[in-house]
Design an enzyme around this catalytic site. Structure first.
Site, mmCIF file in Angstrom:
data_model
loop_
_atom_site.group_PDB
_atom_site.id
_atom_site.type_symbol
_atom_site.label_atom_id
_atom_site.label_comp_id
_atom_site.label_asym_id
_atom_site.label_seq_id
_atom_site.Cartn_x
_atom_site.Cartn_y
_atom_site.Cartn_z
ATOM 1 N N PRO A 1 1.323 -0.743 -0.140
ATOM 2 C CA PRO A 1 -0.138 -0.162 -0.036
ATOM 3 C C PRO A 1 0.663 1.421 -0.249
ATOM 4 O O PRO A 1 0.114 2.520 -0.640
ATOM 5 C CB PRO A 1 -1.001 0.239 0.913
ATOM 6 C CG PRO A 1 -0.700 -1.305 2.262
ATOM 7 C CD PRO A 1 0.483 -2.191 1.128
ATOM 8 N N GLU B 1 1.526 -5.924 7.432
ATOM 9 C CA GLU B 1 2.596 -5.796 8.717
ATOM 10 C C GLU B 1 3.968 -4.990 8.350
ATOM 11 O O GLU B 1 4.636 -4.778 8.977
ATOM 12 C CB GLU B 1 2.996 -7.098 9.675
ATOM 13 C CG GLU B 1 1.136 -7.585 9.768
ATOM 14 C CD GLU B 1 0.654 -8.639 9.193
ATOM 15 O OE1 GLU B 1 1.378 -8.719 7.681
ATOM 16 O OE2 GLU B 1 0.570 -9.471 9.299
ATOM 17 N N ASP C 1 -10.298 1.560 -24.894
ATOM 18 C CA ASP C 1 -10.720 0.533 -23.815
ATOM 19 C C ASP C 1 -10.665 1.760 -22.942
ATOM 20 O O ASP C 1 -10.013 3.005 -22.927
ATOM 21 C CB ASP C 1 -9.357 -0.007 -22.861
ATOM 22 C CG ASP C 1 -9.084 -1.542 -23.086
ATOM 23 O OD1 ASP C 1 -10.751 -2.059 -23.489
ATOM 24 O OD2 ASP C 1 -8.121 -1.395 -22.835
HETATM 25 CL CL1 6GU Z 1 0.012 -3.828 -3.075
HETATM 26 N N1 6GU Z 1 -0.951 -5.017 -1.026
HETATM 27 C C1 6GU Z 1 -1.557 -4.486 -0.049
HETATM 28 N N2 6GU Z 1 -1.774 -5.324 1.150
HETATM 29 N N3 6GU Z 1 -3.287 -3.593 0.528
HETATM 30 C C2 6GU Z 1 -3.243 -3.149 -0.943
HETATM 31 C C3 6GU Z 1 -1.988 -3.325 -1.656
HETATM 32 C C4 6GU Z 1 -1.332 -3.573 -1.879
HETATM 33 N N4 6GU Z 1 -2.630 -1.933 -2.427
HETATM 34 C C5 6GU Z 1 -3.871 -1.530 -2.481
HETATM 35 N N5 6GU Z 1 -4.073 -1.595 -1.008
#
Ligand code: 6GU
Length: 246
Positions: free
Chosen positions: A91, A118, A171
């Protein structure tokens, strides 16, 4: 294209890659997807992949050794590739988009590492990974679903994967606009008619209608996208009229 995915949950990938465009792309050898279990690269009896964070705090952190060794095993069996992207799904990464998918589709080999929210030991980011990607501003429990999203968006752009080369041209997001409405038979369903112009056979008129519909739809749903799109003078005037009538 070759894609190697490193994960703690390899079973999660059984479904999507065995179906639809993936199945065809794989059997036509347009893409070769290898799923690797990070746990297979541990050396201890209990195959431990995570540990407590230094400094304290909740949650566990993925240890560096299995991830380095897993990725290095693939790097060494393909020979040295100067420009091999090693992407951590997290994230905290840069936001995935159609432009990023297009960029990644230009490589012959991608490595994806599925992080867990984590955290991953920072040395993996600093000394192994070359790119970090997030698929949106929300938190998933792991990078696996994000890796599937990235792989889907990239693989469908590879030459020969979709029916015709033209099929990614219109698209949503390729043009910078949302896609125009689509209709198929019957011409009238429950009294609802397909727009006359689509039945006209006049290709220039149809293209013009579709472009205008794409602009109207983008204006209604994602107005911020219109600031980045190349529009003709006439199309810009349409946008201004739409804005004035709000
Ligand atoms: Cl790449 N990983 C995680 N754990 N949560 C996310 C993400 C990735 N992209 C958005 N939320």
């Amino acid at each position: 294209m070759r894609i190697d995915i490193f994960t703690l949950f390899p079973n999660m990938f059984d479904g999507p890659f065995g179906t639809g465009i993936f199945q065809r792309a794989i059997s036509n050898q347009l893409v070769n997807i290898n799923i690797h279990n990070i746990r297979d690269y541990t050396h201890d009896k209990h195959h431990i992949v995570d540990d407590y964070p230094y400094g304290g705090g909740t949650g566990m952190v993925l240890k560096p050794e299995p991830i380095f060794e897993a990725v290095e095993s693939v790097k060494s069996d393909t020979g040295s590739e100067e420009e091999l992207p090693i992407i951590l799904l997290t994230p905290q990464g840069r936001l995935f988009s159609q432009a990023v998918a297009r960029e990644l589709s230009g490589y012959s080999h991608l490595i994806l590492i599925c992080g867990h929210y984590e955290g991953v030991d920072e040395r993996v980011r600093q000394h192994l990974v070359t790119d970090e990607i997030s698929i949106g501003d929300y938190v998933l429990s792991g990078g696996e679903l994000a890796a599937m999203v990235v792989v889907d968006a990239v693989v469908r752009l590879l030459p020969g994967v979709l029916g015709s080369e033209a099929s990614t041209q219109d698209d949503s997001h390729t043009t910078g606009l949302l896609q125009h409405p689509q209709y198929t038979r019957p011409a009238v369903y429950r009294g609802w008619s397909v727009p006359e112009v689509l039945l006209s056979g006049n290709h220039a008129q149809i293209a013009k209608w579709r472009r205008e519909q794409a602009i109207r739809r983008t204006h209604e749903r994602r107005p911020e996208l219109l600031d980045k799109v190349n529009l003709t003078l006439e199309e810009r005037q349409l946008v201004n009229r739409l804005k004035d009538s709000m």
